[in-house]
Write a protein that holds these residues in place. Structure first.
Motif, short mmCIF file in Angstrom:
data_model
loop_
_atom_site.label_atom_id
_atom_site.label_comp_id
_atom_site.label_asym_id
_atom_site.label_seq_id
_atom_site.Cartn_x
_atom_site.Cartn_y
_atom_site.Cartn_z
N ARG A 126 0.79 -1.22 -0.01
CA ARG A 126 -0.03 0.07 0.06
C ARG A 126 0.84 1.44 -0.13
O ARG A 126 0.70 2.23 -0.70
CB ARG A 126 -1.00 0.29 1.32
CG ARG A 126 -2.09 -1.05 1.02
CD ARG A 126 -3.03 -0.83 2.26
NE ARG A 126 -4.04 -2.27 2.33
CZ ARG A 126 -3.83 -3.22 2.68
NH1 ARG A 126 -2.81 -3.38 3.54
NH2 ARG A 126 -4.61 -4.25 2.55
N HIS A 127 1.99 1.16 0.82
CA HIS A 127 2.91 2.41 0.83
C HIS A 127 3.44 2.62 -0.48
O HIS A 127 3.59 3.66 -1.12
CB HIS A 127 3.96 2.05 1.72
CG HIS A 127 5.16 2.92 1.60
ND1 HIS A 127 5.37 4.29 2.14
CD2 HIS A 127 6.44 2.80 1.42
CE1 HIS A 127 6.10 4.77 1.96
NE2 HIS A 127 7.21 3.91 1.54
N GLU A 130 0.95 4.17 -2.98
CA GLU A 130 0.95 5.59 -2.96
C GLU A 130 1.96 6.56 -3.50
O GLU A 130 1.90 7.74 -3.94
CB GLU A 130 1.05 5.84 -1.57
CG GLU A 130 -0.11 5.38 -0.55
CD GLU A 130 0.13 5.72 1.01
OE1 GLU A 130 1.06 6.30 1.31
OE2 GLU A 130 -0.63 5.31 1.49
N LYS A 131 3.04 5.90 -4.00
CA LYS A 131 4.21 6.44 -4.73
C LYS A 131 4.21 6.34 -6.24
O LYS A 131 4.97 7.09 -6.79
CB LYS A 131 5.45 5.97 -4.28
CG LYS A 131 5.64 5.91 -2.71
CD LYS A 131 5.80 7.40 -2.39
CE LYS A 131 5.75 7.43 -0.69
NZ LYS A 131 6.07 8.67 -0.29
#
Length: 186
Positions: A126-127, A130-131
């Motif tokens: 998920r991190h 986001e990028k």
């Protein structure tokens, strides 16, 4: 977009993943309706710890196959959620089976709790999502044979299988590569 690509060892999934990501980036970069106009190089998140000569040989082989494709390599063996990933236009994460093994076992070789590992991997994904506008994850099919494995290997297979199921649920696209032929699953 999240695209999960799976297949057996030597199936051609890595080459397919690289080429697919580059084709999608090119389409998006030149699509006049796209909000993304950042032509930055795609990021290759390498998760394999190159143990021994065999591991080093595999890393060299993969780098050679990626040569000239414009990827920036970012090595991240565990703790994706803590990785300082620059905002970009495409990421290829290779591979989930290595990341799962790295997270399942600590540096001393002790097994971490499977549920915690699964949660940590998915938080890391998920991190990464986001990028980027485009994330391609390569994983392996490890449940297909009929061999009897040790209890530890069965735990690894179960965790990877559950992670793969969760990723497939999050993904807009899932492809299995069989003998170099991509078969769209989702």
């Amino acid at each position: 977009m999240l695209h999960v690509i799976t297949g057996g060892s030597g199936s051609g999934k890595s080459a397919y993943a690289e080429n697919w990501l580059l084709e999608q980036r090119e389409k998006n970069l030149y699509d006049e309706n796209s909000e993304n106009t950042n032509p930055s190089a795609p990021l290759y998140i390498a998760t394999m710890i190159p143990y021994g000569k065999e591991g080093e040989t595999k890393v060299i082989r993969h780098r050679r196959l990626r040569a000239g494709k414009g990827f920036r390599t970012f090595e991240c063996y565990r703790d994706l959620v803590k990785a300082d990933i620059p905002v970009n236009t495409g990421i290829l994460l290779e591979c989930m089976s290595n990341l799962t093994a790295n997270e399942l076992y600590d540096e001393a070789g002790n097994m971490n709790k499977p549920e915690k590992v699964k949660r940590q991997i998915l938080e890391g994904i998920r991190h990464v999502i986001e990028k980027t506008d485009l994330l391609v994850i390569v994983t392996n099919e490890v449940q297909g044979d009929q061999m009897e494995y040790s209890e530890e290997t069965k735990i690894y297979q179960r965790v990877l299988g559950e992670v793969n199921q969760s990723l497939a649920g999050l993904a807009e696209k899932v492809t299995e590569v069989v003998y170099g032929i991509p078969v769209e699953i989702k």
